[in-house]
Design a protein around this motif. Structure first.
Motif, PDB file in Angstrom:
ATOM      1  N   TYR B  35      -5.021  16.678  -5.302  1.00 19.85           N
ATOM      2  CA  TYR B  35      -5.276  17.615  -4.222  1.00 19.85           C
ATOM      3  C   TYR B  35      -3.994  17.830  -3.431  1.00 19.85           C
ATOM      4  CZ  TYR B  35     -10.333  16.718  -4.738  1.00 19.85           C
ATOM      5  OH  TYR B  35     -11.620  16.600  -5.214  1.00 19.85           O
ATOM      6  N   GLN B  37      -3.031  18.707   0.499  1.00 25.98           N
ATOM      7  CA  GLN B  37      -3.573  18.869   1.843  1.00 25.98           C
ATOM      8  C   GLN B  37      -2.450  19.255   2.798  1.00 25.98           C
ATOM      9  OE1 GLN B  37      -5.504  15.469   3.755  1.00 25.98           O
ATOM     10  NE2 GLN B  37      -6.720  16.841   5.051  1.00 25.98           N
ATOM     11  N   GLY B  42      -8.201  21.343   5.101  1.00 19.97           N
ATOM     12  CA  GLY B  42      -8.893  20.493   4.152  1.00 19.97           C
ATOM     13  C   GLY B  42      -8.121  20.415   2.846  1.00 19.97           C
ATOM     14  N   PRO B  43      -8.366  19.380   2.059  1.00 16.84           N
ATOM     15  CA  PRO B  43      -7.690  19.265   0.759  1.00 16.84           C
ATOM     16  C   PRO B  43      -8.055  20.425  -0.166  1.00 16.84           C
ATOM     17  CG  PRO B  43      -8.709  17.186   1.384  1.00 16.84           C
ATOM     18  CD  PRO B  43      -9.215  18.213   2.345  1.00 16.84           C
ATOM     19  N   LEU B  45      -8.154  21.351  -4.226  1.00 13.75           N
ATOM     20  CA  LEU B  45      -8.056  20.790  -5.570  1.00 13.75           C
ATOM     21  C   LEU B  45      -7.006  21.543  -6.382  1.00 13.75           C
ATOM     22  CD1 LEU B  45      -9.198  18.827  -7.721  1.00 13.75           C
ATOM     23  CD2 LEU B  45     -10.800  20.652  -8.350  1.00 13.75           C
ATOM     24  N   LEU B  91      -2.748  14.210  -2.555  1.00 13.04           N
ATOM     25  CA  LEU B  91      -3.735  13.146  -2.703  1.00 13.04           C
ATOM     26  C   LEU B  91      -4.205  13.066  -4.143  1.00 13.04           C
ATOM     27  CD1 LEU B  91      -5.863  14.086   0.429  1.00 13.04           C
ATOM     28  CD2 LEU B  91      -4.511  12.011   0.198  1.00 13.04           C
ATOM     29  N   PHE B 106     -10.207   8.098  -2.993  1.00 12.62           N
ATOM     30  CA  PHE B 106      -8.903   8.704  -2.753  1.00 12.62           C
ATOM     31  C   PHE B 106      -7.829   7.643  -2.565  1.00 12.62           C
ATOM     32  CE2 PHE B 106      -9.417  13.285  -2.134  1.00 12.62           C
ATOM     33  CZ  PHE B 106     -10.792  13.403  -2.163  1.00 12.62           C
ATOM     34  N   GLY B 107      -6.630   7.966  -3.053  1.00 14.32           N
ATOM     35  CA  GLY B 107      -5.462   7.150  -2.796  1.00 14.32           C
ATOM     36  C   GLY B 107      -4.878   7.462  -1.426  1.00 14.32           C
ATOM     37  N   PRO B 108      -3.823   6.752  -1.033  1.00 13.19           N
ATOM     38  CA  PRO B 108      -3.241   6.927   0.308  1.00 13.19           C
ATOM     39  C   PRO B 108      -2.457   8.224   0.469  1.00 13.19           C
ATOM     40  CG  PRO B 108      -1.962   5.360  -0.956  1.00 13.19           C
ATOM     41  CD  PRO B 108      -3.161   5.675  -1.789  1.00 13.19           C
ATOM     42  N   GLY B 109      -2.086   8.843  -0.645  1.00 10.14           N
ATOM     43  CA  GLY B 109      -1.370  10.112  -0.574  1.00 10.14           C
ATOM     44  C   GLY B 109       0.139   9.956  -0.564  1.00 10.14           C
ATOM     45  N   ARG B 111       3.286  11.972   1.157  1.00 10.62           N
ATOM     46  CA  ARG B 111       3.647  13.024   2.115  1.00 10.62           C
ATOM     47  C   ARG B 111       4.979  13.627   1.699  1.00 10.62           C
ATOM     48  NH1 ARG B 111       1.851  14.280   7.116  1.00 10.62           N
ATOM     49  NH2 ARG B 111       0.609  12.372   7.154  1.00 10.62           N
TER      50      ARG B 111
END
Lengths: 107, 115
Positions: B35, B37, B42-43, B45, B91, B106-109, B111
């Motif tokens: 995803y 974000q 919102g995220p 896909l 994400l 979900f993983g931590p993402g 940035r």
């Protein structure tokens, strides 16, 4: 194209009060998800709703789904500060997310 | 149970550079999602894999984004070349099955900042 609308986008509540967040979507779907996201954190799954009339509850949060009205609600009962976060709904197989509701619970 | 792992956690690059993100899903999870974000949204896909096959990549900007999931486990998402508007959190999520019934974790993402 599936569109997902949440309202309100921002919500400031007093502790102990009740409130409802709404999630409307534009095309038929038989599945809806609610997530919580704390600032700077990833998403945490709250509820998966899979059928018309589905209702799920966890602590002070209760989610319901009305597929005929294309509407889901997330009801908050007796809010506490720990519930402060952004809440997202997501709809359908391709996981269309709403813009999120940023909830702040004040003492 | 170990969660979804992502790396790096943060990345700063200049526009027109390339970048790659890595995701390791929860063991045994057949379905993997990427995803995007953007701040305040919102995220969205980008791509969904079922094992090592693509299920949905309709929202992936294929002129610059690519993703693979070799051997049906780890996945990488690449952007080449990056644009300013690619600044976002990426994400990764996984689920046991791809039927839409299973909960996504979900993983931590990662940035990403593009300057």
């Amino acid at each position: 194209e599936l569109k997902v609308e949440q309202n309100p986008l921002f919500l400031s509540m007093q502790e102990g009060k009740n409130y409802t967040i709404y999630c409307n979507y534009s095309t038929t779907s038989d599945r809806l998800y609610w997530y919580r996201q704390d600032p700077g954190k990833s998403l945490e799954s709250l509820f998966v709703l899979l059928s018309n009339g589905a209702v799920k509850q966890e602590g002070r949060l209760m989610a319901s789904l009305d597929t005929k009205a294309r509407l889901s609600t997330l009801h908050i009962t007796a809010a506490v500060h720990d519930l402060s976060a952004t809440y997202f709904c997501a709809v359908g197989n391709d996981m269309r997310f709403g813009a999120g509701t940023r909830l702040t619970v004040k003492p | 149970e170990a969660g979804v792992a992502q790396s790096p956690r943060y990345k700063i690059i200049e526009k027109r550079q390339s970048v790659a993100f890595w995701c390791n899903p929860i063991s045994g999870h057949a379905t993997l999602y990427w995803y995007q974000q953007i701040l305040g949204q919102g995220p969205k896909l980008l791509i969904q894999f079922q094992n090592n096959g693509v299920v949905d990549d309709s929202q992936l900007p294929k002129d610059r984004f690519s993703a693979e999931r070799l051997k049906g486990v780890d996945s990488t998402l690449k952007i080449q070349p990056a644009k300013l508007e690619d600044s976002a959190v990426y994400l990764c999520a996984s689920s046991l099955t791809g039927t839409g019934v299973a909960e996504q974790y979900f993983g931590p993402g990662t940035r990403l900042t593009v300057t």
